[in-house]
Design an enzyme around this catalytic site. Structure first.
Site, short mmCIF file in Angstrom:
data_model
loop_
_atom_site.label_atom_id
_atom_site.label_comp_id
_atom_site.label_asym_id
_atom_site.label_seq_id
_atom_site.Cartn_x
_atom_site.Cartn_y
_atom_site.Cartn_z
N GLY A 124 -34.65 -41.21 -152.54
CA GLY A 124 -33.84 -41.38 -151.34
C GLY A 124 -33.31 -40.05 -150.87
CD GLN B 217 -28.64 -36.40 -150.52
OE1 GLN B 217 -29.26 -37.39 -150.15
NE2 GLN B 217 -28.58 -36.02 -151.77
CB CYS C 119 -26.86 -37.11 -156.62
SG CYS C 119 -26.51 -36.70 -154.90
CG LEU C 120 -32.59 -35.57 -154.50
CD1 LEU C 120 -33.50 -35.70 -153.29
CD2 LEU C 120 -33.39 -35.17 -155.74
CG HIS D 292 -27.01 -42.70 -154.33
ND1 HIS D 292 -26.70 -42.24 -155.60
CD2 HIS D 292 -27.31 -41.57 -153.61
CE1 HIS D 292 -26.77 -40.93 -155.62
NE2 HIS D 292 -27.16 -40.49 -154.43
CD GLU D 293 -29.97 -41.92 -150.60
OE1 GLU D 293 -29.43 -41.02 -149.93
OE2 GLU D 293 -30.44 -41.72 -151.74
CG HIS E 213 -25.42 -39.18 -149.98
ND1 HIS E 213 -24.73 -38.09 -150.48
CD2 HIS E 213 -26.40 -39.43 -150.88
CE1 HIS E 213 -25.27 -37.72 -151.64
NE2 HIS E 213 -26.29 -38.51 -151.91
O1 K1U Z 1 -29.59 -39.42 -152.54
C1 K1U Z 1 -30.07 -38.78 -153.45
O2 K1U Z 1 -29.46 -37.85 -153.93
C2 K1U Z 1 -31.41 -39.15 -154.02
C3 K1U Z 1 -31.34 -39.88 -155.34
C4 K1U Z 1 -31.31 -41.37 -155.08
C5 K1U Z 1 -30.96 -42.25 -156.24
C6 K1U Z 1 -31.63 -42.18 -157.43
C7 K1U Z 1 -31.30 -43.04 -158.47
C8 K1U Z 1 -30.34 -43.95 -158.31
C9 K1U Z 1 -29.67 -43.99 -157.15
C10 K1U Z 1 -29.99 -43.15 -156.11
C11 K1U Z 1 -32.56 -39.50 -156.15
O3 K1U Z 1 -33.64 -39.75 -155.76
S1 K1U Z 1 -32.29 -38.69 -157.66
C12 K1U Z 1 -33.96 -38.48 -158.32
C13 K1U Z 1 -34.51 -39.73 -158.91
O4 K1U Z 1 -33.77 -40.63 -159.25
C14 K1U Z 1 -35.96 -39.91 -159.08
C15 K1U Z 1 -36.84 -38.89 -158.86
C16 K1U Z 1 -38.20 -39.08 -159.02
C17 K1U Z 1 -38.68 -40.29 -159.42
C18 K1U Z 1 -37.79 -41.32 -159.66
C19 K1U Z 1 -36.45 -41.14 -159.50
ZN ZN Z 2 -27.32 -38.50 -153.71
#
Ligand code: K1U
Ligand code: ZN
Length: 197
Positions: free
Chosen positions: A71, A76, A119-120, A161-162, A165
Site C-alpha cells: 500500500g 508518503q 510502514c514504508l 493503515h492507508e 495516513h
Molecule cells: O503504507 C505503507 O506504509 C505501506 C505498508 C502497508 C501495510 C503493510 C502491512 C500491514 C499494514 C499496512 C507496507 O506495504 S509495509 C511492506 C509490507 O508489508 C510488504 C512488503 C512486501 C510484500 C508484502 C508486504
Molecule cells: Zn504506512
C-alpha cells in the site's frame, strides 16, 4: 531499489477515456520518512480526476511496487491528497493494482484482529496492531465511479493503515506511548546523523 529491473523498462501505454493513448515513463518518487512532519498532515480531498491525478497514481503504484509495499498513501511521497494505491495480491506476475480516491471506511466489524504491520515511512520496524477484522470501504476509482468493497485479512488491515495516513495517523500511534516514543527517538537520531553527513 532494484535498479536493473527498471532500467530497461520501456515507457508504458495508458488509455485516456475517450482520448488517444499516451506514453510515459513512470517515476519512482522518494519516500517521506519519520520524523518528517508532513506525515502528520491531513490530506485534502480530490475534487476532479485530471491527468495530473492519473500521473500521480501511476507514480504511486511504481513507487509502491519498487519499495516493495502492499500500500501507499500520496502523503508518503509528499503529496497531501486523499489518494491511496494498494496491491495485496500474492503473485508478482498477476498484479491487482487498486487506486482509491477519497477512500473512507463506511462499516467496521466489532470483531478485532491483530496483524504485524510495517510502514514504508518507518522502514524496518514492525509491530502488532489491533484493528477491526473486517471493513466495508467506499472510494472513487480512476474512471470516476463510486465503488463499495468489503475487505478482510491483509486488505482490511492495509486499507485502514492507508486511510490513517490520509488523516496524519501512523501505525505507531496505535502502540503504547513507550514503544512510540522509542521508535520516534530512533528515527529522529538517524535523521540528525544523515543531515550532519
Ligand atoms: O503504507 C505503507 O506504509 C505501506 C505498508 C502497508 C501495510 C503493510 C502491512 C500491514 C499494514 C499496512 C507496507 O506495504 S509495509 C511492506 C509490507 O508489508 C510488504 C512488503 C512486501 C510484500 C508484502 C508486504
Ligand atoms: Zn504506512
Amino acid at each position: 531499489m532494484n535498479e536493473s529491473a527498471h532500467a530497461a523498462r520501456p515507457p508504458e501505454r495508458f488509455d485516456r477515456p475517450g482520448g488517444s493513448p499516451y506514453f510515459r515513463a513512470m517515476t519512482i518518487r522518494p519516500l517521506v520518512i519519520l520524523p518528517d512532519t508532513r506525515l502528520r498532515a491531513v490530506s485534502e480531498p480530490v475534487s476532479a480526476i485530471t491527468d495530473e491525478i492519473r500521473r500521480l497514481a501511476e507514480d504511486m503504484l511504481e513507487t509502491m511496487y519498487d519499495a516493495p509495499g502492499v500500500g501507499l498513501a500520496a502523503i508518503q511521497i509528499g503529496v497531501p491528497k486523499r489518494i491511496v494505491t494498494m496491491d495485496v495480491s500474492k503473485s508478482e506476475t498477476e498484479r491487482q493494482p487498486l487506486v482509491l480516491i477519497n477512500p473512507e471506511v463506511v462499516w467496521a466489524s466489532e470483531e478485532k484482529r491483530v496483524y504485524e504491520e510495517g510502514c514504508l515511512s518507518i522502514p524496518e520496524y514492525y509491530e502488532e496492531v489491533e484493528r477491526p477484522d473486517r471493513v466495508r470501504f467506499r472510494y472513487t476509482n480512476l474512471q470516476g465511479e463510486t465503488v463499495e468493497q468489503d475487505a478482510d485479512g491483509l486488505m482490511a488491515t492495509c486499507v485502514q493503515h492507508e486511510i490513517d495516513h490520509l488523516n496524519g495517523v501512523l501505525f505507531i500511534d496505535h502502540l503504547s506511548k513507550l514503544k512510540r516514543d522509542r521508535v520516534v527517538k530512533k528515527f529522529a537520531k538517524a535523521a540528525k546523523r544523515d543531515a550532519n553527513g
